[in-house]
Design a protein around this motif. Structure first.
Motif, PDB file in Angstrom:
ATOM      1  N   SER A  21     -13.023  -5.748   2.635  1.00 39.11           N
ATOM      2  CA  SER A  21     -11.913  -5.739   1.695  1.00 39.11           C
ATOM      3  C   SER A  21     -10.905  -4.655   2.048  1.00 39.11           C
ATOM      4  O   SER A  21     -11.253  -3.609   2.569  1.00 39.11           O
ATOM      5  N   GLY A  22      -9.639  -4.981   1.760  1.00 43.31           N
ATOM      6  CA  GLY A  22      -8.570  -4.022   1.988  1.00 43.31           C
ATOM      7  C   GLY A  22      -8.634  -2.912   0.951  1.00 43.31           C
ATOM      8  O   GLY A  22      -9.413  -2.936   0.003  1.00 43.31           O
ATOM      9  N   THR A  23      -7.800  -1.918   1.151  1.00 44.54           N
ATOM     10  CA  THR A  23      -7.761  -0.783   0.246  1.00 44.54           C
ATOM     11  C   THR A  23      -7.191  -1.206  -1.105  1.00 44.54           C
ATOM     12  O   THR A  23      -6.186  -1.901  -1.168  1.00 44.54           O
ATOM     13  N   VAL A  24      -7.823  -0.785  -2.157  1.00 45.80           N
ATOM     14  CA  VAL A  24      -7.370  -1.057  -3.512  1.00 45.80           C
ATOM     15  C   VAL A  24      -6.249  -0.083  -3.850  1.00 45.80           C
ATOM     16  O   VAL A  24      -6.253   1.069  -3.415  1.00 45.80           O
ATOM     17  N   TYR A  25      -5.267  -0.545  -4.637  1.00 40.84           N
ATOM     18  CA  TYR A  25      -4.185   0.320  -5.082  1.00 40.84           C
ATOM     19  C   TYR A  25      -4.741   1.266  -6.148  1.00 40.84           C
ATOM     20  O   TYR A  25      -5.054   0.851  -7.263  1.00 40.84           O
ATOM     21  N   LYS A  26      -4.912   2.525  -5.765  1.00 40.83           N
ATOM     22  CA  LYS A  26      -5.466   3.525  -6.672  1.00 40.83           C
ATOM     23  C   LYS A  26      -5.143   4.907  -6.114  1.00 40.83           C
ATOM     24  O   LYS A  26      -4.785   5.044  -4.946  1.00 40.83           O
ATOM     25  N   PRO A  27      -5.304   5.947  -6.931  1.00 42.28           N
ATOM     26  CA  PRO A  27      -5.108   7.304  -6.396  1.00 42.28           C
ATOM     27  C   PRO A  27      -6.199   7.639  -5.379  1.00 42.28           C
ATOM     28  O   PRO A  27      -7.344   7.220  -5.529  1.00 42.28           O
ATOM     29  N   ALA A  28      -5.822   8.368  -4.359  1.00 40.06           N
ATOM     30  CA  ALA A  28      -6.800   8.834  -3.373  1.00 40.06           C
ATOM     31  C   ALA A  28      -7.650   9.924  -4.023  1.00 40.06           C
ATOM     32  O   ALA A  28      -7.152  10.726  -4.816  1.00 40.06           O
ATOM     33  N   GLU A  29      -8.927   9.954  -3.679  1.00 39.28           N
ATOM     34  CA  GLU A  29      -9.827  10.958  -4.246  1.00 39.28           C
ATOM     35  C   GLU A  29      -9.512  12.356  -3.711  1.00 39.28           C
ATOM     36  O   GLU A  29      -9.792  13.346  -4.364  1.00 39.28           O
ATOM     37  N   GLU A  30      -8.956  12.402  -2.511  1.00 40.59           N
ATOM     38  CA  GLU A  30      -8.527  13.668  -1.909  1.00 40.59           C
ATOM     39  C   GLU A  30      -7.477  13.343  -0.861  1.00 40.59           C
ATOM     40  O   GLU A  30      -7.354  12.192  -0.433  1.00 40.59           O
ATOM     41  N   ARG A  31      -6.722  14.330  -0.451  1.00 41.84           N
ATOM     42  CA  ARG A  31      -5.680  14.124   0.555  1.00 41.84           C
ATOM     43  C   ARG A  31      -6.309  13.577   1.838  1.00 41.84           C
ATOM     44  O   ARG A  31      -7.323  14.071   2.307  1.00 41.84           O
ATOM     45  N   GLY A  32      -5.734  12.495   2.360  1.00 43.19           N
ATOM     46  CA  GLY A  32      -6.255  11.864   3.570  1.00 43.19           C
ATOM     47  C   GLY A  32      -7.199  10.710   3.297  1.00 43.19           C
ATOM     48  O   GLY A  32      -7.480   9.921   4.186  1.00 43.19           O
ATOM     49  N   ALA A  33      -7.698  10.607   2.060  1.00 44.28           N
ATOM     50  CA  ALA A  33      -8.590   9.492   1.700  1.00 44.28           C
ATOM     51  C   ALA A  33      -7.744   8.252   1.411  1.00 44.28           C
ATOM     52  O   ALA A  33      -6.523   8.330   1.267  1.00 44.28           O
ATOM     53  N   TYR A  34      -8.394   7.096   1.305  1.00 48.78           N
ATOM     54  CA  TYR A  34      -7.678   5.859   1.025  1.00 48.78           C
ATOM     55  C   TYR A  34      -7.088   5.896  -0.380  1.00 48.78           C
ATOM     56  O   TYR A  34      -7.722   6.330  -1.320  1.00 48.78           O
ATOM     57  N   GLY A  35      -5.839   5.407  -0.504  1.00 51.34           N
ATOM     58  CA  GLY A  35      -5.144   5.369  -1.781  1.00 51.34           C
ATOM     59  C   GLY A  35      -3.852   6.159  -1.697  1.00 51.34           C
ATOM     60  O   GLY A  35      -3.391   6.516  -0.615  1.00 51.34           O
ATOM     61  N   TYR A  36      -3.233   6.421  -2.875  1.00 46.43           N
ATOM     62  CA  TYR A  36      -1.951   7.121  -2.876  1.00 46.43           C
ATOM     63  C   TYR A  36      -2.076   8.571  -3.321  1.00 46.43           C
ATOM     64  O   TYR A  36      -2.974   8.937  -4.077  1.00 46.43           O
ATOM     65  N   THR A  37      -1.163   9.382  -2.800  1.00 48.82           N
ATOM     66  CA  THR A  37      -1.004  10.774  -3.238  1.00 48.82           C
ATOM     67  C   THR A  37       0.489  11.037  -3.358  1.00 48.82           C
ATOM     68  O   THR A  37       1.307  10.311  -2.785  1.00 48.82           O
ATOM     69  N   GLU A  38       0.836  12.042  -4.131  1.00 47.59           N
ATOM     70  CA  GLU A  38       2.228  12.468  -4.190  1.00 47.59           C
ATOM     71  C   GLU A  38       2.284  13.986  -4.225  1.00 47.59           C
ATOM     72  O   GLU A  38       1.368  14.637  -4.723  1.00 47.59           O
ATOM     73  N   THR A  39       3.354  14.509  -3.652  1.00 47.51           N
ATOM     74  CA  THR A  39       3.578  15.946  -3.618  1.00 47.51           C
ATOM     75  C   THR A  39       4.963  16.214  -4.171  1.00 47.51           C
ATOM     76  O   THR A  39       5.948  15.630  -3.692  1.00 47.51           O
ATOM     77  N   GLU A  40       5.061  17.063  -5.190  1.00 47.04           N
ATOM     78  CA  GLU A  40       6.367  17.408  -5.757  1.00 47.04           C
ATOM     79  C   GLU A  40       7.088  18.352  -4.796  1.00 47.04           C
ATOM     80  O   GLU A  40       6.554  19.379  -4.396  1.00 47.04           O
ATOM     81  N   LEU A  41       8.315  17.985  -4.429  1.00 48.70           N
ATOM     82  CA  LEU A  41       9.124  18.788  -3.512  1.00 48.70           C
ATOM     83  C   LEU A  41      10.269  19.491  -4.240  1.00 48.70           C
ATOM     84  O   LEU A  41      10.935  20.347  -3.661  1.00 48.70           O
ATOM     85  N   GLY A  42      10.492  19.108  -5.469  1.00 52.55           N
ATOM     86  CA  GLY A  42      11.545  19.667  -6.312  1.00 52.55           C
ATOM     87  C   GLY A  42      11.481  18.948  -7.645  1.00 52.55           C
ATOM     88  O   GLY A  42      10.639  18.076  -7.845  1.00 52.55           O
ATOM     89  N   SER A  43      12.383  19.273  -8.566  1.00 50.11           N
ATOM     90  CA  SER A  43      12.320  18.663  -9.896  1.00 50.11           C
ATOM     91  C   SER A  43      12.549  17.154  -9.859  1.00 50.11           C
ATOM     92  O   SER A  43      12.030  16.433 -10.702  1.00 50.11           O
ATOM     93  N   ASP A  44      13.292  16.653  -8.876  1.00 46.27           N
ATOM     94  CA  ASP A  44      13.566  15.224  -8.784  1.00 46.27           C
ATOM     95  C   ASP A  44      13.242  14.648  -7.398  1.00 46.27           C
ATOM     96  O   ASP A  44      13.725  13.590  -7.017  1.00 46.27           O
ATOM     97  N   ARG A  45      12.401  15.353  -6.635  1.00 46.70           N
ATOM     98  CA  ARG A  45      12.045  14.929  -5.270  1.00 46.70           C
ATOM     99  C   ARG A  45      10.521  14.931  -5.095  1.00 46.70           C
ATOM    100  O   ARG A  45       9.850  15.870  -5.513  1.00 46.70           O
TER     101      ARG A  45
END
Length: 181
Positions: free
Chosen positions: A21-45
């Motif tokens: 099975s392909g990767t499920v759309y979900k948050p990654a458990e840690e950076r580099g793991a399967y799923g999504y992560t986000e990093t705040e670069l500024g108040s609107d970035r």
């Protein structure tokens, strides 16, 4: 020899079943793991990243990253986002090994080994002459999409890299729902 081939085939089926099975759309458990992560670069970035497994194609990885960018934009109280930068990379890995050994004139021993609670059946093979094995290799590619976005409120700029977050999220969710059926 037949037992070795049967056991090899069964192990292969189990491994294929676990990785089908392909990767499920979900948050990654840690950076580099399967799923999504986000990093705040500024108040609107933000930098949004989606990492897929080897069964998730490049298009799906890109769509999941865009979906997360749209959801994050809405969660942050904005209406649209502009793609400042986008990058998709693939990491390819090749593995190989010997999947079976040809045995001519060897000896197979089957015996039971018993302990206090249970018994195990043990099969050993003692080859008299090895002629080689069957070599196999597998190539797998994992894709990772990375987006840098700048969020905004109406009016949305007239730019090909600006996306209406509500509209995009709705479209991608519908597409993902159709694809998973």
């Amino acid at each position: 020899m037949r037992l070795v081939l049967i056991m090899t085939a069964m192990l292969s089926l189990v491994l294929v079943g676990c990785s089908s099975s392909g990767t499920v759309y979900k948050p990654a458990e840690e950076r580099g793991a399967y799923g999504y992560t986000e990093t705040e670069l500024g108040s609107d970035r933000y930098r949004v990243t989606f990492t897929g497994n080897s069964r998730t194609d490049k298009e799906t990885v890109n769509d999941y990253a865009m979906l997360r960018a749209a959801e994050l934009t809405l969660q942050s109280g904005y209406n649209w986002f502009h793609l400042v930068n986008r990058d998709t990379e693939g990491k390819t890995r090749t593995t190989g090994g010997i999947s079976a050994i040809n045995d001519f004139g060897g000896h197979t021993a089957v015996y039971q080994r018993c302990g206090l609670v249970s018994c195990d059946t043990v099969v050993t093979q003692t080859p008299s002459r090895l002629s080689g094995g069957v070599s196999t290799s597998t190539t797998r590619t994992n894709y990772q999409a990375s987006l840098e976005i700048k969020m905004g409120k109406n009016p949305m700029p007239d730019d090909a890299e600006a996306y209406n977050a509500q509209e995009l999220a709705s479209t991608l969710r519908r597409w993902i729902g159709q694809k998973s059926k």
